[in-house]
Design a protein around this motif. Sequence first.
Motif, PDB file in Angstrom:
ATOM      1  N   ALA A  77       4.918 -19.616  19.638  1.00 46.94           N
ATOM      2  CA  ALA A  77       4.795 -21.004  19.182  1.00 46.94           C
ATOM      3  C   ALA A  77       6.061 -21.797  19.442  1.00 46.94           C
ATOM      4  CB  ALA A  77       4.452 -21.031  17.695  1.00 46.94           C
ATOM      5  N   ALA A  78       7.207 -21.124  19.400  1.00 45.44           N
ATOM      6  CA  ALA A  78       8.497 -21.802  19.603  1.00 45.44           C
ATOM      7  C   ALA A  78       8.836 -21.985  21.071  1.00 45.44           C
ATOM      8  CB  ALA A  78       9.603 -21.016  18.906  1.00 45.44           C
ATOM      9  N   GLY A  79       7.954 -21.572  21.971  1.00 45.73           N
ATOM     10  CA  GLY A  79       8.239 -21.673  23.391  1.00 45.73           C
ATOM     11  C   GLY A  79       8.345 -23.086  23.938  1.00 45.73           C
ATOM     12  N   PRO A  80       7.393 -23.980  23.632  1.00 42.23           N
ATOM     13  CA  PRO A  80       7.407 -25.307  24.252  1.00 42.23           C
ATOM     14  C   PRO A  80       8.513 -26.236  23.745  1.00 42.23           C
ATOM     15  CG  PRO A  80       5.214 -24.741  23.434  1.00 42.23           C
ATOM     16  CD  PRO A  80       6.176 -23.749  22.856  1.00 42.23           C
ATOM     17  N   ALA A  81       8.963 -26.036  22.500  1.00 49.15           N
ATOM     18  CA  ALA A  81       9.930 -26.953  21.874  1.00 49.15           C
ATOM     19  C   ALA A  81      10.453 -26.275  20.617  1.00 49.15           C
ATOM     20  CB  ALA A  81       9.260 -28.284  21.523  1.00 49.15           C
ATOM     21  N   PRO A  82      11.512 -26.821  20.006  1.00 51.25           N
ATOM     22  CA  PRO A  82      11.993 -26.233  18.747  1.00 51.25           C
ATOM     23  C   PRO A  82      10.895 -26.201  17.691  1.00 51.25           C
ATOM     24  CG  PRO A  82      13.574 -27.832  19.603  1.00 51.25           C
ATOM     25  CD  PRO A  82      12.342 -27.962  20.441  1.00 51.25           C
ATOM     26  N   LEU A  83      10.756 -25.049  17.043  1.00 53.85           N
ATOM     27  CA  LEU A  83       9.748 -24.902  15.997  1.00 53.85           C
ATOM     28  C   LEU A  83      10.217 -25.646  14.750  1.00 53.85           C
ATOM     29  CD1 LEU A  83       7.054 -23.498  15.242  1.00 53.85           C
ATOM     30  CD2 LEU A  83       8.423 -21.617  14.320  1.00 53.85           C
ATOM     31  N   ARG A  84       9.514 -26.705  14.397  1.00 54.61           N
ATOM     32  CA  ARG A  84       9.901 -27.523  13.255  1.00 54.61           C
ATOM     33  C   ARG A  84       8.892 -27.481  12.117  1.00 54.61           C
ATOM     34  NH1 ARG A  84      14.279 -27.232  14.847  1.00 54.61           N
ATOM     35  NH2 ARG A  84      15.554 -28.801  15.887  1.00 54.61           N
ATOM     36  N   LYS A 123       9.150 -15.227   6.884  1.00 58.63           N
ATOM     37  CA  LYS A 123      10.333 -14.477   7.314  1.00 58.63           C
ATOM     38  C   LYS A 123      10.689 -14.788   8.769  1.00 58.63           C
ATOM     39  CE  LYS A 123      11.782  -9.655   8.194  1.00 58.63           C
ATOM     40  NZ  LYS A 123      11.412  -8.227   7.999  1.00 58.63           N
ATOM     41  N   HIS A 124       9.700 -14.709   9.642  1.00 60.93           N
ATOM     42  CA  HIS A 124       9.983 -14.894  11.071  1.00 60.93           C
ATOM     43  C   HIS A 124      10.066 -16.373  11.453  1.00 60.93           C
ATOM     44  CE1 HIS A 124       9.988 -10.662  12.059  1.00 60.93           C
ATOM     45  NE2 HIS A 124       9.013 -10.536  11.174  1.00 60.93           N
ATOM     46  N   ALA A 125       9.274 -17.212  10.800  1.00 61.68           N
ATOM     47  CA  ALA A 125       9.366 -18.646  11.082  1.00 61.68           C
ATOM     48  C   ALA A 125      10.719 -19.202  10.646  1.00 61.68           C
ATOM     49  CB  ALA A 125       8.239 -19.389  10.366  1.00 61.68           C
ATOM     50  N   ALA A 126      11.202 -18.764   9.491  1.00 62.58           N
ATOM     51  CA  ALA A 126      12.490 -19.258   9.001  1.00 62.58           C
ATOM     52  C   ALA A 126      13.620 -18.871   9.944  1.00 62.58           C
ATOM     53  CB  ALA A 126      12.759 -18.719   7.602  1.00 62.58           C
ATOM     54  N   ALA A 127      13.565 -17.669  10.485  1.00 65.28           N
ATOM     55  CA  ALA A 127      14.606 -17.248  11.428  1.00 65.28           C
ATOM     56  C   ALA A 127      14.601 -18.131  12.667  1.00 65.28           C
ATOM     57  CB  ALA A 127      14.398 -15.784  11.811  1.00 65.28           C
ATOM     58  N   ALA A 128      13.388 -18.430  13.186  1.00 59.72           N
ATOM     59  CA  ALA A 128      13.290 -19.288  14.371  1.00 59.72           C
ATOM     60  C   ALA A 128      13.774 -20.701  14.072  1.00 59.72           C
ATOM     61  CB  ALA A 128      11.845 -19.313  14.872  1.00 59.72           C
ATOM     62  N   MET A 129      13.412 -21.224  12.911  1.00 62.31           N
ATOM     63  CA  MET A 129      13.831 -22.572  12.541  1.00 62.31           C
ATOM     64  C   MET A 129      15.335 -22.660  12.328  1.00 62.31           C
ATOM     65  SD  MET A 129      10.858 -23.628   9.829  1.00 62.31           S
ATOM     66  CE  MET A 129       9.170 -23.957  10.331  1.00 62.31           C
ATOM     67  N   ALA A 130      15.887 -21.651  11.685  1.00 67.05           N
ATOM     68  CA  ALA A 130      17.322 -21.668  11.395  1.00 67.05           C
ATOM     69  C   ALA A 130      18.153 -21.711  12.671  1.00 67.05           C
ATOM     70  CB  ALA A 130      17.701 -20.451  10.557  1.00 67.05           C
ATOM     71  N   ARG A 131      17.658 -21.059  13.720  1.00 62.26           N
ATOM     72  CA  ARG A 131      18.400 -21.027  14.978  1.00 62.26           C
ATOM     73  C   ARG A 131      18.449 -22.382  15.665  1.00 62.26           C
ATOM     74  NH1 ARG A 131      16.004 -15.691  15.391  1.00 62.26           N
ATOM     75  NH2 ARG A 131      14.175 -16.551  16.436  1.00 62.26           N
ATOM     76  N   THR A 132      17.524 -23.278  15.329  1.00 62.53           N
ATOM     77  CA  THR A 132      17.462 -24.570  16.025  1.00 62.53           C
ATOM     78  C   THR A 132      17.607 -25.766  15.085  1.00 62.53           C
ATOM     79  OG1 THR A 132      15.037 -24.521  15.902  1.00 62.53           O
ATOM     80  CG2 THR A 132      16.064 -23.662  17.910  1.00 62.53           C
ATOM     81  N   GLY A 175      20.020 -24.241   2.676  1.00 64.68           N
ATOM     82  CA  GLY A 175      21.280 -24.331   3.395  1.00 64.68           C
ATOM     83  C   GLY A 175      21.117 -24.278   4.901  1.00 64.68           C
ATOM     84  N   ALA A 176      19.980 -23.737   5.365  1.00 63.17           N
ATOM     85  CA  ALA A 176      19.694 -23.682   6.802  1.00 63.17           C
ATOM     86  C   ALA A 176      18.868 -24.876   7.259  1.00 63.17           C
ATOM     87  CB  ALA A 176      18.958 -22.389   7.134  1.00 63.17           C
ATOM     88  N   GLY A 177      18.664 -25.827   6.359  1.00 59.41           N
ATOM     89  CA  GLY A 177      17.876 -27.000   6.707  1.00 59.41           C
ATOM     90  C   GLY A 177      16.383 -26.743   6.738  1.00 59.41           C
ATOM     91  N   ILE A 178      15.944 -25.696   6.035  1.00 57.24           N
ATOM     92  CA  ILE A 178      14.522 -25.342   6.015  1.00 57.24           C
ATOM     93  C   ILE A 178      13.924 -25.733   4.666  1.00 57.24           C
ATOM     94  CG2 ILE A 178      12.852 -23.455   6.128  1.00 57.24           C
ATOM     95  CD1 ILE A 178      14.955 -21.990   7.906  1.00 57.24           C
ATOM     96  N   ARG A 179      12.885 -26.530   4.726  1.00 53.77           N
ATOM     97  CA  ARG A 179      12.169 -26.927   3.521  1.00 53.77           C
ATOM     98  C   ARG A 179      10.914 -26.070   3.382  1.00 53.77           C
ATOM     99  NH1 ARG A 179       9.842 -31.427   3.564  1.00 53.77           N
ATOM    100  NH2 ARG A 179       9.821 -31.877   5.810  1.00 53.77           N
ATOM    101  N   VAL A 180      10.607 -25.662   2.162  1.00 56.99           N
ATOM    102  CA  VAL A 180       9.440 -24.815   1.906  1.00 56.99           C
ATOM    103  C   VAL A 180       8.642 -25.422   0.769  1.00 56.99           C
ATOM    104  CG1 VAL A 180       8.608 -22.489   1.415  1.00 56.99           C
ATOM    105  CG2 VAL A 180      10.792 -22.799   2.603  1.00 56.99           C
ATOM    106  N   ASN A 181       7.401 -25.752   1.040  1.00 53.00           N
ATOM    107  CA  ASN A 181       6.525 -26.346   0.043  1.00 53.00           C
ATOM    108  C   ASN A 181       5.140 -25.720   0.141  1.00 53.00           C
ATOM    109  OD1 ASN A 181       8.193 -28.701  -1.119  1.00 53.00           O
ATOM    110  ND2 ASN A 181       8.388 -29.017   1.097  1.00 53.00           N
ATOM    111  N   GLY A 182       4.308 -26.012  -0.829  1.00 53.49           N
ATOM    112  CA  GLY A 182       2.953 -25.475  -0.832  1.00 53.49           C
ATOM    113  C   GLY A 182       1.939 -26.525  -1.220  1.00 53.49           C
ATOM    114  N   ILE A 183       0.683 -26.229  -0.924  1.00 52.73           N
ATOM    115  CA  ILE A 183      -0.447 -27.076  -1.305  1.00 52.73           C
ATOM    116  C   ILE A 183      -1.469 -26.201  -2.007  1.00 52.73           C
ATOM    117  CG2 ILE A 183      -2.369 -28.497  -0.472  1.00 52.73           C
ATOM    118  CD1 ILE A 183      -0.630 -29.191   1.963  1.00 52.73           C
TER     119      ILE A 183
END
Length: 278
Positions: A77-84, A123-132, A175-183
């Motif tokens: 999923a992170a291939g085409p652009a930064p995963l946001r 776990k894996h999405a946060a790692a990808a997001m933190a890198r970018t 601190g890594a600029g990652i927001r986590v919310n739920g619905i």
Amino acid sequence: MTRPLEGTAALVTGGGSGIGLACARRLAADGAAVTLCGRTEERLASAAKEIDAPVEVRHVVADVTDEQQIAAAVAYAAGPAPLRAVVHSAGGSTSIGPIGALDTDAWRATLELNATGTMLTLKHAAAAMARTGGGSFVAISSIASSNTHRWFGAYGVSKAAVDHLVALAADELGGAGIRVNGIRPGLVRTELVAGIAEPGPILDDYLACMPLGRIGEPEDIAEAARFLTGPESSWLTGQVINVDGGHHLRRGPDYRAMFEPMFGADALNGIPGDRPEE
């Protein structure tokens, strides 16, 4: 036309139908390069073709309870652009019935799908997001996490775990600029609840518990997910928002009409005994 998500990538698990597909369609409309994730190739490919978007919608097959598969899906999923943005909609339940009759394997499988599946995706999405530079993770929970749904077995319990994970991850990952919310959706018109949404005592009870008095549509959840993944909510994290017509203000639904023929009146009241004869 302004597309606020242009130049970013998004992953939607459970994206082949229902709420997940509606969320994917909404994110793609605003320019995100969306990847649909699910367990069925044919369904995902068909769903991707349904979405009319300014960018290509891709898909990847993965089981969210398999760490290697979901890690690969995140990387794809992170291939085409930064995963946001990640909307984690994959979930479900095989665990129903009164506590005295619960199947232990079905209980564990439901906890694994809903709680562990959310953790692995995060776990894996946060790692990808933190890198970018960060991003937004939205977990699709359920009103069953906050309002007891009698005889729903592990489902509400597992979704309550999702809600707590949202709070925990928001606190850790800010601190890594990652927001986590739920619905927390209420009763939403999807193929999974087709029978419940038909006229009858269960639907009547749902509507009696909703101040706004109508069944939700997948697009109702998608609009909330789009807000939580977009720049409009950049100072919002650790929230679980009820999108349920106000149902959370009252009580959980009454499923007695469905479960009493299956398990018997005594069992629904906590009294051990044999199930009704087939």
